[in-house]
Design a protein around this motif. Sequence first.
Motif, PDB file in Angstrom:
ATOM      1  N   ARG A  25     -47.675 -95.200 -72.588  1.00 30.40           N
ATOM      2  CA  ARG A  25     -46.788 -95.252 -71.415  1.00 30.40           C
ATOM      3  C   ARG A  25     -45.601 -94.339 -71.665  1.00 30.40           C
ATOM      4  N   LEU A  26     -45.347 -93.447 -70.722  1.00 33.67           N
ATOM      5  CA  LEU A  26     -44.269 -92.472 -70.871  1.00 33.67           C
ATOM      6  C   LEU A  26     -43.350 -92.556 -69.673  1.00 33.67           C
ATOM      7  N   GLN A  27     -42.054 -92.410 -69.949  1.00 28.39           N
ATOM      8  CA  GLN A  27     -41.080 -92.454 -68.870  1.00 28.39           C
ATOM      9  C   GLN A  27     -40.277 -91.165 -68.838  1.00 28.39           C
ATOM     10  N   ALA A  28     -39.995 -90.708 -67.617  1.00 30.55           N
ATOM     11  CA  ALA A  28     -39.053 -89.609 -67.435  1.00 30.55           C
ATOM     12  C   ALA A  28     -37.840 -90.244 -66.790  1.00 30.55           C
ATOM     13  N   GLY A  29     -36.764 -90.367 -67.547  1.00 29.83           N
ATOM     14  CA  GLY A  29     -35.639 -91.162 -67.067  1.00 29.83           C
ATOM     15  C   GLY A  29     -36.072 -92.618 -66.987  1.00 29.83           C
ATOM     16  N   ILE A  60     -47.247 -83.551 -72.362  1.00 26.35           N
ATOM     17  CA  ILE A  60     -47.097 -82.502 -73.375  1.00 26.35           C
ATOM     18  C   ILE A  60     -45.804 -82.702 -74.159  1.00 26.35           C
ATOM     19  N   ARG A  61     -44.727 -83.117 -73.469  1.00 30.77           N
ATOM     20  CA  ARG A  61     -43.474 -83.374 -74.174  1.00 30.77           C
ATOM     21  C   ARG A  61     -43.631 -84.496 -75.207  1.00 30.77           C
ATOM     22  N   ALA A  62     -44.429 -85.500 -74.848  1.00 30.43           N
ATOM     23  CA  ALA A  62     -44.659 -86.591 -75.793  1.00 30.43           C
ATOM     24  C   ALA A  62     -45.484 -86.097 -76.984  1.00 30.43           C
ATOM     25  N   LEU A  63     -46.501 -85.257 -76.712  1.00 30.65           N
ATOM     26  CA  LEU A  63     -47.328 -84.732 -77.801  1.00 30.65           C
ATOM     27  C   LEU A  63     -46.490 -83.836 -78.724  1.00 30.65           C
ATOM     28  N   ALA A  64     -45.465 -83.169 -78.152  1.00 30.78           N
ATOM     29  CA  ALA A  64     -44.598 -82.310 -78.951  1.00 30.78           C
ATOM     30  C   ALA A  64     -43.547 -83.116 -79.705  1.00 30.78           C
ATOM     31  N   THR A  65     -43.585 -84.426 -79.585  1.00 30.68           N
ATOM     32  CA  THR A  65     -42.640 -85.371 -80.207  1.00 30.68           C
ATOM     33  C   THR A  65     -41.222 -85.177 -79.684  1.00 30.68           C
ATOM     34  N   VAL A  66     -41.102 -84.583 -78.497  1.00 27.11           N
ATOM     35  CA  VAL A  66     -39.782 -84.424 -77.887  1.00 27.11           C
ATOM     36  C   VAL A  66     -39.409 -85.692 -77.137  1.00 27.11           C
ATOM     37  N   LEU A  67     -40.400 -86.291 -76.509  1.00 28.36           N
ATOM     38  CA  LEU A  67     -40.187 -87.505 -75.720  1.00 28.36           C
ATOM     39  C   LEU A  67     -40.820 -88.683 -76.456  1.00 28.36           C
ATOM     40  N   ARG A  68     -40.026 -89.736 -76.670  1.00 30.58           N
ATOM     41  CA  ARG A  68     -40.583 -90.892 -77.362  1.00 30.58           C
ATOM     42  C   ARG A  68     -41.297 -91.795 -76.367  1.00 30.58           C
ATOM     43  N   VAL A  76     -49.928 -88.329 -83.614  1.00 26.75           N
ATOM     44  CA  VAL A  76     -50.018 -86.874 -83.586  1.00 26.75           C
ATOM     45  C   VAL A  76     -50.213 -86.402 -85.016  1.00 26.75           C
ATOM     46  N   LEU A  77     -51.302 -85.704 -85.265  1.00 28.56           N
ATOM     47  CA  LEU A  77     -51.658 -85.245 -86.609  1.00 28.56           C
ATOM     48  C   LEU A  77     -51.635 -86.406 -87.606  1.00 28.56           C
ATOM     49  N   GLY A  78     -52.139 -87.535 -87.162  1.00 31.39           N
ATOM     50  CA  GLY A  78     -52.278 -88.680 -88.048  1.00 31.39           C
ATOM     51  C   GLY A  78     -51.009 -89.481 -88.266  1.00 31.39           C
ATOM     52  N   ARG A  79     -49.900 -89.066 -87.651  1.00 36.96           N
ATOM     53  CA  ARG A  79     -48.644 -89.802 -87.813  1.00 36.96           C
ATOM     54  C   ARG A  79     -48.256 -90.445 -86.488  1.00 36.96           C
ATOM     55  N   PRO A  80     -47.769 -91.681 -86.531  1.00 35.65           N
ATOM     56  CA  PRO A  80     -47.306 -92.301 -85.288  1.00 35.65           C
ATOM     57  C   PRO A  80     -46.102 -91.549 -84.734  1.00 35.65           C
ATOM     58  N   ALA A  81     -46.167 -91.185 -83.467  1.00 39.43           N
ATOM     59  CA  ALA A  81     -45.077 -90.434 -82.838  1.00 39.43           C
ATOM     60  C   ALA A  81     -44.189 -91.372 -82.047  1.00 39.43           C
ATOM     61  N   THR A  82     -44.236 -92.652 -82.378  1.00 41.94           N
ATOM     62  CA  THR A  82     -43.474 -93.621 -81.607  1.00 41.94           C
ATOM     63  C   THR A  82     -42.122 -93.930 -82.232  1.00 41.94           C
ATOM     64  N   GLY A  83     -41.955 -93.581 -83.514  1.00 41.93           N
ATOM     65  CA  GLY A  83     -40.704 -93.918 -84.189  1.00 41.93           C
ATOM     66  C   GLY A  83     -39.727 -92.758 -84.191  1.00 41.93           C
ATOM     67  N   ARG A  84     -38.600 -92.980 -84.871  1.00 41.39           N
ATOM     68  CA  ARG A  84     -37.584 -91.934 -84.968  1.00 41.39           C
ATOM     69  C   ARG A  84     -37.786 -91.089 -86.211  1.00 41.39           C
TER      70      ARG A  84
ATOM     71  N   ARG B  53     -35.402 -80.206 -80.268  1.00 40.55           N
ATOM     72  CA  ARG B  53     -35.896 -81.547 -80.615  1.00 40.55           C
ATOM     73  C   ARG B  53     -37.220 -81.475 -81.358  1.00 40.55           C
ATOM     74  N   ALA B  54     -38.026 -80.469 -81.026  1.00 40.42           N
ATOM     75  CA  ALA B  54     -39.341 -80.362 -81.655  1.00 40.42           C
ATOM     76  C   ALA B  54     -39.263 -79.717 -83.032  1.00 40.42           C
ATOM     77  N   ALA B  55     -38.070 -79.318 -83.459  1.00 37.60           N
ATOM     78  CA  ALA B  55     -37.943 -78.613 -84.727  1.00 37.60           C
ATOM     79  C   ALA B  55     -38.116 -79.560 -85.905  1.00 37.60           C
ATOM     80  N   ALA B  56     -38.564 -78.968 -87.026  1.00 41.04           N
ATOM     81  CA  ALA B  56     -38.864 -79.790 -88.201  1.00 41.04           C
ATOM     82  C   ALA B  56     -37.664 -79.955 -89.116  1.00 41.04           C
ATOM     83  N   ILE B  57     -36.671 -79.057 -88.996  1.00 42.97           N
ATOM     84  CA  ILE B  57     -35.561 -79.088 -89.951  1.00 42.97           C
ATOM     85  C   ILE B  57     -34.750 -80.373 -89.783  1.00 42.97           C
ATOM     86  N   ARG B  58     -33.972 -80.684 -90.829  1.00 40.63           N
ATOM     87  CA  ARG B  58     -33.095 -81.852 -90.757  1.00 40.63           C
ATOM     88  C   ARG B  58     -31.885 -81.496 -89.908  1.00 40.63           C
ATOM     89  N   TRP B  59     -31.776 -82.125 -88.769  1.00 40.87           N
ATOM     90  CA  TRP B  59     -30.662 -81.808 -87.877  1.00 40.87           C
ATOM     91  C   TRP B  59     -29.375 -82.514 -88.298  1.00 40.87           C
TER      92      TRP B  59
END
Lengths: 268, 173
Positions: A25-29, A60-68, A76-84, B53-59
Amino acid sequence: MTRLVGAAELAPAGYAFEVRAAGLRLQAGRRTVVDGLDLSLGTGVHGLLGPNGAGKTTLIRALATVLRPAGGTLEVLGRPATGRTGLREPRRRIGYLPQEFGYYRRFTVREFVEYMAWLKEVPGADVPAATQRAIDRVGLADRADHRMKTLSGGMLRRAGIAQAIVNDPVLLLLDEPTVGLDPAQRVRLRELLQTLGADTCVVVSTHLVEDVAAACTGVLLMADGRLVFQGTPAEIAAAGGPEHPGDSPIERGYAALLARPEPAGGTW
Amino acid sequence: MPASLALASAGTAAIGLLAGGGPADPRLAALPQLLVVLAASAGLSGQEPALDRAAAIRWAPRRALHVVLAGLLAAATLPVLQALGGQPITAGFAARNAAGLAGLAALGAAAAGGTYAWTPPFGWFTVAFFTPPVNAPVLTWMLLPPGDHAAAWTAGALAAGGLLYYAAAGPRR
């Protein structure tokens, strides 16, 4: 140009699919844009099709780990992209071209791509060669030392593609890469995608159905935040009949799949 | 960035020259630090938040360093002003104001993005500027003498809060 292959690149991947989502589930705002998405993507070129507002860019933003993600699971690549945390390692191996991107106008193309390589932690010694290779691959070698603000729309798009591939990504995410490209450049981009798709998981969102037919090994069709169809371009073409609008089999198939009422039992 | 630096240095020099010979006024002495922080604040977010945000470096450490540098730059107005000989400005005064204002700019960047990061320091300065000289040390912290404890604590809290919040959260998209 030779490149040293590191142990990390030779190590077997600890995952079966580059992208794996369940009940995503993804949210924009505050608005939920994608709901209950199940997805597994491996190596190959995956075309992401769908009408405006279907949730392609958000996905795509979620896959890029930009959007949580707001819910469900996403690996993504075997790592959970849900955390910080824990995202630096996958981020080194992701390439991402946003739909529109800002840039320092005074940067040259080379500086822009080098800067992005640095953000992706490409080892310093490899940066010049990797940058040159990425710029060559998108056909911008003669513009490499021109400032970004002097580029045309199509060149800017290609500079964006160059920065996305500079780190030799394992997962490459391209949001509308063909916008602004002339027909000859689009053909060259398709060839590049096919080459990359041999050993990379490429996700390309586009409105151009014929790009998908020509360059993609798999197709994802999204509508209203859900995955309506996943298969091959040929399967999409087979879904359409003469009664559906469109100028080519795949366009008719696209129209047919989007017009189909939702089957009972959820998405498929 | 060159434009910001030029603006900040020109502004500092102009204030130093204009204020030369006049009576001591903390409002004029605090203005150069504000100018430098305002000029530096725009750089607190990059050109493309999605790619950043998509960058790998330590921000986080880089962001923190950025705020510290902005603060140091603001504090560096001290020798300039002393050389121009206008306002009797002390190191404690310049350091406190530089730290507090840089922290405010960082808070602004984290809350509203680099484009609007100037608003909190500018806003607070404006309020302090027009507040009559009553006993309101928290409100007018940047204009009080360097020995004032409440003012120093306020500046310290703003500096630490801004630094930590911005380093952890990053500029708002």
